[in-house]
Design a protein around this motif. Sequence first.
Motif, PDB file in Angstrom:
ATOM      1  N   GLU A 139     -51.239  15.184  -7.547  1.00 43.00           N
ATOM      2  CA  GLU A 139     -51.592  15.667  -6.209  1.00 43.00           C
ATOM      3  C   GLU A 139     -52.612  16.796  -6.306  1.00 43.00           C
ATOM      4  O   GLU A 139     -52.528  17.644  -7.197  1.00 43.00           O
ATOM      5  CB  GLU A 139     -50.310  16.153  -5.523  1.00 43.00           C
ATOM      6  CG  GLU A 139     -50.493  16.665  -4.103  1.00 43.00           C
ATOM      7  CD  GLU A 139     -49.146  17.112  -3.499  1.00 43.00           C
ATOM      8  OE1 GLU A 139     -48.099  16.557  -3.865  1.00 43.00           O
ATOM      9  OE2 GLU A 139     -49.162  18.040  -2.678  1.00 43.00           O
ATOM     10  N   LYS A 158     -40.741  14.129  -1.605  1.00 42.05           N
ATOM     11  CA  LYS A 158     -40.500  15.222  -2.554  1.00 42.05           C
ATOM     12  C   LYS A 158     -39.794  16.353  -1.826  1.00 42.05           C
ATOM     13  O   LYS A 158     -40.199  16.755  -0.737  1.00 42.05           O
ATOM     14  CB  LYS A 158     -41.782  15.684  -3.259  1.00 42.05           C
ATOM     15  CG  LYS A 158     -42.828  16.371  -2.417  1.00 42.05           C
ATOM     16  CD  LYS A 158     -43.905  17.031  -3.326  1.00 42.05           C
ATOM     17  CE  LYS A 158     -44.939  17.788  -2.528  1.00 42.05           C
ATOM     18  NZ  LYS A 158     -45.899  18.525  -3.347  1.00 42.05           N
ATOM     19  N   ASP A 195     -53.201  16.578  -0.207  1.00 42.53           N
ATOM     20  CA  ASP A 195     -52.312  17.353   0.659  1.00 42.53           C
ATOM     21  C   ASP A 195     -53.149  18.406   1.395  1.00 42.53           C
ATOM     22  O   ASP A 195     -53.423  18.281   2.591  1.00 42.53           O
ATOM     23  CB  ASP A 195     -51.230  18.001  -0.222  1.00 42.53           C
ATOM     24  CG  ASP A 195     -50.453  19.117   0.459  1.00 42.53           C
ATOM     25  OD1 ASP A 195     -50.494  19.195   1.691  1.00 42.53           O
ATOM     26  OD2 ASP A 195     -49.783  19.915  -0.250  1.00 42.53           O
ATOM     27  N   ASP A 252     -48.348  18.359  -9.075  1.00 43.11           N
ATOM     28  CA  ASP A 252     -49.199  18.838  -7.982  1.00 43.11           C
ATOM     29  C   ASP A 252     -49.971  20.027  -8.534  1.00 43.11           C
ATOM     30  O   ASP A 252     -49.395  21.092  -8.756  1.00 43.11           O
ATOM     31  CB  ASP A 252     -48.349  19.243  -6.768  1.00 43.11           C
ATOM     32  CG  ASP A 252     -49.212  19.770  -5.609  1.00 43.11           C
ATOM     33  OD1 ASP A 252     -50.454  19.764  -5.737  1.00 43.11           O
ATOM     34  OD2 ASP A 252     -48.627  20.171  -4.582  1.00 43.11           O
TER      35      ASP A 252
END
Length: 423
Positions: free
Chosen positions: A281, A384, A308, A238
């Motif tokens: 991400e 996650k 996200d 991420d």
Amino acid sequence: TIENVKAREVFDSRGNPTVEADVILSNGVLGRASVPSGKSTGDNEAVELRDGGDRLGGKGVLKAVNNVNTLINDKLKGADPFNQAHIDQMMIDLDGTPNKAKLGANAILGVSIATVRAAANAEGIPVYRYLGGVDLELPQTFHNVINGGEHADNGIDMQEFLITPIKRTTFRDGFEKIVNVYHQLKKNLEKEGYQTGLGDEGGFAPDLPSSEAAIDELNRAIKDAGYVPGEEIGIAFDAAASSFAQDDGSYLFEGKKRSAEEMGTYYEGLLDKYPAIVSMEDPFGENDWDNFAKFTQKNGNRVQIITDDNVCTNPALFRKAIKKGMANSFLIKLNQIGTVSETMEAIRVARKNGYTTMMSHRSGETEDSFLADFTVAMHAEQLKSGAPARGERLAKYNQLLRIEEELGKESNLAHFPNDVDFD
Ligand code: PGA
Ligand code: ZN
């Protein structure tokens, strides 16, 4: 019916105040829930109501607690706890703002989850069964084992470096492999003279020279633990690129100002060099929808690309992202939107449009394990919840171990969850 709703201020894994809510039914049954809190938050997240002022660094939540004890309690008294959509809608209407700024998403979500718990307890069934019905299974889990960005004090610009079991017979089997790699990673880092203190999500926070060095550490730890990267254990990251995006549309990454195109080339280089990368991400900032979409068009067939911070578990923003062709997967965080019902609606929108979903903890968490039950109930493909370390992270994984034991033969990892129409 609901007899009483009340809340209290408790503390999260970063030592910050958060809301814990109790829903008490007329037959005496209790449902309790506490809410998490993020650090690299998106601009479009529902509002976490904080007191301001001097007490506890301004982070107190006594206003939100008071909203539960007065306004929400008055409204929900006598309501049917089995009608979750109605309960959530009553709180949304009572709040009246588009982002839950009046009552606080922390107040509303606490009560929303506590209502689910109370209803499940009243029926004498687990939460995953109450919300999910039958034909359930365990998710593929992603574990943040090196923490950077805003989750650690090291110099790594990307936020999370994750490992995920690809080949596994059961959740337990996959989790054991992750634990083995985690311990191997610690050994390797120690040998190389790095600190092995933990970041917010239980991963190590070594002061590695670059994000690529972190990915390289994962690749090596997987091999050294005796697994094949990309076949048995995959890698994900991420970037949380909003945290290094600049106002002029460029990115200040690893000491250099880079254009969005240069960032795209950099990510493609990582994908070429590390075929074990299965998911990434927020490679671009939350205002950079065009470059995010462009990158997805080019690379979406070879890697899962999650958004996200751009969409914040908001069904309307999901629809906008789908229309734009941005990402091919959505991260799901209950407290970004603020009720259980709206989170389920977001998941529905994702599924209908062929997007995968990954359920997610926040960097600030409590011992509440609702997320584990919710993930199983939603037939979610992925979750996650941090490294296999720190109690607030383990609370979710240990609950998954219990759920897998309870489900027994019903849970079948060979069955792909996306096939299930969960509503
Ligand atoms: P946060 O980080 O909980 O600090 O927002 C999690 C994420 O960005 O996925
Ligand atoms: Zn993120």
